[in-house]
Design an enzyme around this catalytic site. Structure first.
Site, PDB file in Angstrom:
ATOM      1  N   SER A   7       4.030  13.211   5.041  1.00 45.88           N
ATOM      2  CA  SER A   7       4.489  12.143   4.163  1.00 45.88           C
ATOM      3  C   SER A   7       6.017  12.114   4.206  1.00 45.88           C
ATOM      4  CB  SER A   7       4.003  12.429   2.735  1.00 45.88           C
ATOM      5  OG  SER A   7       4.497  11.463   1.846  1.00 45.88           O
ATOM      6  N   GLY A   8       6.570  10.928   4.398  1.00 46.27           N
ATOM      7  CA  GLY A   8       8.029  10.802   4.449  1.00 46.27           C
ATOM      8  C   GLY A   8       8.639  11.064   5.807  1.00 46.27           C
ATOM      9  N   SER A   9       7.802  11.286   6.827  1.00 45.50           N
ATOM     10  CA  SER A   9       8.347  11.599   8.154  1.00 45.50           C
ATOM     11  C   SER A   9       8.778  10.347   8.924  1.00 45.50           C
ATOM     12  CB  SER A   9       7.327  12.394   8.978  1.00 45.50           C
ATOM     13  OG  SER A   9       6.127  11.647   9.139  1.00 45.50           O
ATOM     14  N   THR A  40       7.666   3.442   8.925  1.00 45.80           N
ATOM     15  CA  THR A  40       8.889   2.842   9.469  1.00 45.80           C
ATOM     16  C   THR A  40       8.707   2.562  10.960  1.00 45.80           C
ATOM     17  OG1 THR A  40      10.214   4.016   7.838  1.00 45.80           O
ATOM     18  CG2 THR A  40      11.378   3.227   9.798  1.00 45.80           C
ATOM     19  N   ASP A  62      -1.908   4.286   3.598  1.00 41.52           N
ATOM     20  CA  ASP A  62      -1.754   3.864   2.200  1.00 41.52           C
ATOM     21  C   ASP A  62      -2.507   2.553   1.954  1.00 41.52           C
ATOM     22  OD1 ASP A  62      -0.379   5.569   0.514  1.00 41.52           O
ATOM     23  OD2 ASP A  62       1.594   4.992   1.276  1.00 41.52           O
ATOM     24  N   ARG A 102     -10.407  13.411   3.499  1.00 37.94           N
ATOM     25  CA  ARG A 102      -9.421  13.097   4.543  1.00 37.94           C
ATOM     26  C   ARG A 102     -10.144  12.929   5.883  1.00 37.94           C
ATOM     27  NH1 ARG A 102      -3.675  14.912   3.022  1.00 37.94           N
ATOM     28  NH2 ARG A 102      -3.909  16.251   1.217  1.00 37.94           N
ATOM     29  N   SER A 133      -3.067  12.091   8.746  1.00 43.54           N
ATOM     30  CA  SER A 133      -4.100  12.690   9.620  1.00 43.54           C
ATOM     31  C   SER A 133      -3.754  14.151   9.930  1.00 43.54           C
ATOM     32  CB  SER A 133      -4.287  11.870  10.900  1.00 43.54           C
ATOM     33  OG  SER A 133      -3.085  11.396  11.458  1.00 43.54           O
TER      34      SER A 133
END
Ligand SMILES: Nc1ncnc2c1ncn2[C@@H]1O[C@H](COP(=O)(O)OS(=O)(=O)O)[C@@H](OP(=O)(O)O)[C@H]1O
Ligand SMILES: Nc1ncnc2c1ncn2[C@@H]1O[C@H](COP(=O)(O)OP(=O)(O)O)[C@@H](O)[C@H]1O
Length: 207
Positions: free
Chosen positions: A39-41, A45, A67, A84, A111
């Protein structure tokens, strides 16, 4: 005796229009670009930037974002290991359909488990699954924390958060690795260029 639900009574129907014909129409190769990472990697984007670049080159792509899928198809799933795994399985099956339709399907999900990503790879024809690993340090992702989730996880308010108290298993043989260069984060354009060059070199952007 009822035969409802008996898999022996399910048949496969061939479509008269084949994948190669659809690819010719679109002048591209149907495939899956699977973006994995913490998350946030930067997964979303890259997915957005890549989708935009392909669009500008006249190539048809579609983004499956983890998401977003959790608002619909996967809304009944949480973050237990079993959930998951089911999340990735369903997404892999949808991605396979998009690729068969001739699209460049960009899947962007944490993942975290290798076996789940490998199972998605196995759904696709050879070389049509392009695994992109966002190899960004946890410290960087946590520092970004755009949704404040790492903070909640550190406070114990979210249990089983990837990278904190749930594992992330990095790929062993991914096609593309996005990483820091001399400690500098590649820009979204640079990350996109890395993926597009890979696809161009291997003929994905022509029929
Ligand atoms: N426990 C836990 N662990 C990890 N992530 C969490 C968790 N709870 C909520 N979130 C938010 O859900 C987004 C990840 O969804 P995914 O479908 O990509 O996750 S997974 O592939 O099933 O692991 C993820 O989005 P990204 O930040 O875009 O990766 C988080 O915002
Ligand atoms: N290459 C980059 N350079 C600078 N900032 C970035 C880059 N990639 C992502 N970001 C920023 O980091 C944050 C997390 O990115 P995001 O794409 O949402 O990650 P993920 O989808 O993996 O959770 C966002 O605020 C985004 O603008």
């Amino acid at each position: 005796m009822s035969t409802v639900g008996n898999p022996a009574n399910i048949f496969w129907h061939e479509n008269p229009v084949g994948k190669a014909e659809r690819e010719k129409l679109l002048n591209q190769q149907g495939c899956v670009v699977w973006i994995t990472g913490l998350s946030g990697s930067g997964k979303s984007t890259l997915a957005c930037s890549l989708g935009r670049e392909l669009q500008s080159r006249g190539k048809l792509s579609y983004v499956l974002d983890g998401d977003n899928l959790r608002h619909g198809l996967n809304k009944n799933l949480g973050f237990s290991p079993e959930s998951r795994t089911e999340n990735i399985r369903r997404t892999g099956e949808v991605a396979k359909l998009f690729a068969d339709a001739g699209l460049i399907c960009i899947a962007s999900l944490i993942s975290p488990y290798r076996k789940d990503r490998d199972a998605c790879r196995a759904l696709l024809p050879d070389k049509k699954f392009i695994e992109v690993f966002m190899n960004m340090p946890l410290q960087l992702c946590e520092g970004r924390d755009p949704k404040g989730l790492y903070k909640l996880a550190r406070e114990g308010k979210i249990k089983g958060f990837t990278g904190i108290d749930d594992p992330y298993e990095p790929p062993l043989n991914c096609e593309i690795e996005i990483q820091l260069k001399d400690g500098v984060i590649p820009t979204p354009n640079e990350m996109t260029e890395q993926v597009v060059s890979y696809m161009e070199d291997r003929g994905f952007l022509e029929a």
